[in-house]
Design a protein around this motif. Structure first.
Motif, PDB file in Angstrom:
ATOM      1  N   THR A  46      91.513  55.982   6.214  1.00  0.00           N
ATOM      2  CA  THR A  46      92.140  54.788   5.634  1.00  0.00           C
ATOM      3  C   THR A  46      92.973  55.058   4.393  1.00  0.00           C
ATOM      4  O   THR A  46      93.666  54.161   3.921  1.00  0.00           O
ATOM      5  N   MET A  47      92.933  56.269   3.879  1.00  0.00           N
ATOM      6  CA  MET A  47      93.687  56.569   2.659  1.00  0.00           C
ATOM      7  C   MET A  47      94.649  57.721   2.903  1.00  0.00           C
ATOM      8  O   MET A  47      94.246  58.785   3.389  1.00  0.00           O
ATOM      9  N   LEU A  48      95.915  57.504   2.569  1.00  0.00           N
ATOM     10  CA  LEU A  48      96.892  58.578   2.673  1.00  0.00           C
ATOM     11  C   LEU A  48      96.575  59.656   1.643  1.00  0.00           C
ATOM     12  O   LEU A  48      96.053  59.373   0.565  1.00  0.00           O
ATOM     13  N   HIS A  49      96.928  60.889   2.003  1.00  0.00           N
ATOM     14  CA  HIS A  49      96.751  62.022   1.089  1.00  0.00           C
ATOM     15  C   HIS A  49      95.297  62.226   0.712  1.00  0.00           C
ATOM     16  O   HIS A  49      94.971  62.588  -0.418  1.00  0.00           O
ATOM     17  N   ALA A  50      94.414  61.942   1.681  1.00  0.00           N
ATOM     18  CA  ALA A  50      93.000  62.243   1.484  1.00  0.00           C
ATOM     19  C   ALA A  50      92.578  63.207   2.574  1.00  0.00           C
ATOM     20  O   ALA A  50      92.694  62.909   3.754  1.00  0.00           O
ATOM     21  N   GLY A  51      92.112  64.388   2.203  1.00  0.00           N
ATOM     22  CA  GLY A  51      91.698  65.367   3.201  1.00  0.00           C
ATOM     23  C   GLY A  51      91.269  66.653   2.546  1.00  0.00           C
ATOM     24  O   GLY A  51      91.266  66.774   1.319  1.00  0.00           O
ATOM     25  N   GLY A  52      90.923  67.632   3.380  1.00  0.00           N
ATOM     26  CA  GLY A  52      90.418  68.897   2.862  1.00  0.00           C
ATOM     27  C   GLY A  52      91.454  69.988   2.829  1.00  0.00           C
ATOM     28  O   GLY A  52      91.109  71.169   2.817  1.00  0.00           O
ATOM     29  N   LYS A  53      92.767  69.607   2.790  1.00  0.00           N
ATOM     30  CA  LYS A  53      93.811  70.618   2.926  1.00  0.00           C
ATOM     31  C   LYS A  53      94.692  70.750   1.692  1.00  0.00           C
ATOM     32  O   LYS A  53      95.749  71.349   1.741  1.00  0.00           O
ATOM     33  N   PHE A  54      94.265  70.175   0.590  1.00  0.00           N
ATOM     34  CA  PHE A  54      95.076  70.226  -0.610  1.00  0.00           C
ATOM     35  C   PHE A  54      94.603  71.273  -1.608  1.00  0.00           C
ATOM     36  O   PHE A  54      95.093  71.339  -2.711  1.00  0.00           O
ATOM     37  N   LEU A  68      84.440  60.066   5.874  1.00  0.00           N
ATOM     38  CA  LEU A  68      85.133  59.804   7.131  1.00  0.00           C
ATOM     39  C   LEU A  68      86.054  58.598   6.986  1.00  0.00           C
ATOM     40  O   LEU A  68      87.220  58.630   7.405  1.00  0.00           O
ATOM     41  N   GLU A  69      85.555  57.526   6.389  1.00  0.00           N
ATOM     42  CA  GLU A  69      86.361  56.316   6.195  1.00  0.00           C
ATOM     43  C   GLU A  69      87.509  56.572   5.226  1.00  0.00           C
ATOM     44  O   GLU A  69      88.625  56.058   5.404  1.00  0.00           O
ATOM     45  N   VAL A  70      87.274  57.374   4.224  1.00  0.00           N
ATOM     46  CA  VAL A  70      88.334  57.729   3.280  1.00  0.00           C
ATOM     47  C   VAL A  70      89.463  58.460   4.007  1.00  0.00           C
ATOM     48  O   VAL A  70      90.651  58.152   3.831  1.00  0.00           O
ATOM     49  N   ALA A  71      89.093  59.423   4.852  1.00  0.00           N
ATOM     50  CA  ALA A  71      90.093  60.208   5.571  1.00  0.00           C
ATOM     51  C   ALA A  71      90.904  59.360   6.541  1.00  0.00           C
ATOM     52  O   ALA A  71      92.076  59.649   6.807  1.00  0.00           O
TER      53      ALA A  71
END
Length: 353
Positions: free
Chosen positions: A104-112, A99-102
């Motif tokens: 606070t970090m750009l280009h972090a997620g489950g859509k790549f 959750l914190e990664v999503a």
């Protein structure tokens, strides 16, 4: 010689020391327009649609059917859904909660890639962190695995640890509340009618999903809720509601091929105006695209073929033009794609239905 000396004296040093490295989400705060288009009212409302897009992605994956949006009395806004909830376990690479990664970090997620989301809209992995970066504060609650997890951020940085605040039983979902940073935006007051218009459009494009919005700021709060079992068929009927239609029920066509899906609904009225709206992954494609040109070409070909086969057009007659065929046509063309290309155009986030 004097001119050369002066040129040398005024020559600026350009070396490695001039290269700036912006850490974390600072780049978003420095240049917000690169991420949300502008810092005016349009950009402000873009923040809301980015969070709602995450909930819609959960719905498209089959895990969410209800989204609630509330403009709070203090001017902040809350978006809740009943999806799976953002993962809260420790991310193996970052060493902190996912959750914190999503957030606070750009280009972090489950859509790549992978199987989490076959179809998605929004900024594809940067939307939620961009919202966090451009907010003076943000609070998130995740209901997942029987527990309610909560965390607070200020100016994009976590100010609390991710903590458990009780149990949630079998419920699941994500709730995000944020306050736009007044130092970054020209306006920070959300427009109820503008958001209402966009959410109605999203509900039309995703049949069976309920999207509600409430404005709790007035002394007597106002609210609206949208759910359309007919999907884009209901959309076409809505667009034609004050017109004389040539047939009662819109024509509806749907098809899938590989990882792509298309829905088309169309209905004629007795005017000369053409009204075709196109969407890719719920995003309005105001400048068209191959889905629009393909629809127009197919419609022209089918109508002319029908006219030839049934003797409406004689062998010596010219084909009907596409412009003639589309007079009085209102249609919705909605495609869902794994990898949409939005080349040469701006993705319209706020609808005009």
């Amino acid at each position: 010689m004097g001119e050369e000396r002066r040129a040398t004296e005024h020559k600026e040093t350009y070396d490695a020391s001039q290269i700036q490295v912006l850490e974390g989400l600072e780049a978003v705060r420095r240049r917000p327009g690169m991420y949300i288009g502008s810092t005016d009212a349009r950009g402000l409302h873009h923040l809301v649609t980015e969070i709602v897009d995450n909930s819609i992605d959960e719905a498209l994956a089959g895990y969410c059917d209800t989204i609630d949006v509330v403009i709070n009395p203090d001017g902040s806004i809350t978006v809740s859904d009943n999806g799976r909830g953002i993962p809260v376990d420790i991310h193996p690479q970052a060493g902190k909660p996912a959750l914190e990664v999503a957030l606070t970090m750009l280009h972090a997620g489950g859509k790549f890639g992978g199987d989490s989301y076959k179809v998605s809209g929004g900024l594809h992995g940067v939307g939620m962190s961009v919202v966090n970066a451009l907010s003076s504060w943000l609070e998130v609650e995740v209901k997942r695995d029987g527990r309610r997890h909560w965390q607070r951020y200020e100016y994009g940085e976590p100010v609390t640890e991710l903590e458990v605040r009780g149990e949630c039983g079998a419920d699941s979902g994500t709730t995000i509340t944020f306050m736009p940073n007044a130092e970054l935006f020209e306006v920070t007051s959300f427009q109820y009618e503008l958001l209402k218009m966009r959410f109605r459009e999203i509900a039309f494009l995703n049949k069976g999903i309920t999207i509600s919005i409430k404005d709790a700021r007035p002394q007597e709060p106002v609210s609206s809720s949208f759910c359309f079992a007919g999907g884009i068929v209901s959309f076409v009927k809505y667009l034609n509601k004050n017109k004389n239609v040539l047939f009662d029920d819109p024509i509806y066509i749907t098809a899938k091929k590989d990882t792509a899906a298309v829905e088309v609904a169309l209905q004629y009225n007795d005017t000369y105006v053409e009204g075709i709206r196109t969407y890719a992954n719920n995003i309005a494609t105001a400048e068209g695209g191959t889905h629009l040109s393909g629809f127009k070409n197919a419609l022209t070909r089918v109508v002319n073929d029908y006219a030839r086969r049934n003797g409406i057009l004689k062998p010596a007659d010219n084909n009907l033009s596409g412009e003639d065929i589309r007079e009085g046509l209102y249609a919705i063309v909605s495609v869902k794609l794994m990898e949409p290309q939005f080349e040469g155009q701006t993705k319209t986030k706020l609808g005009n239905s």
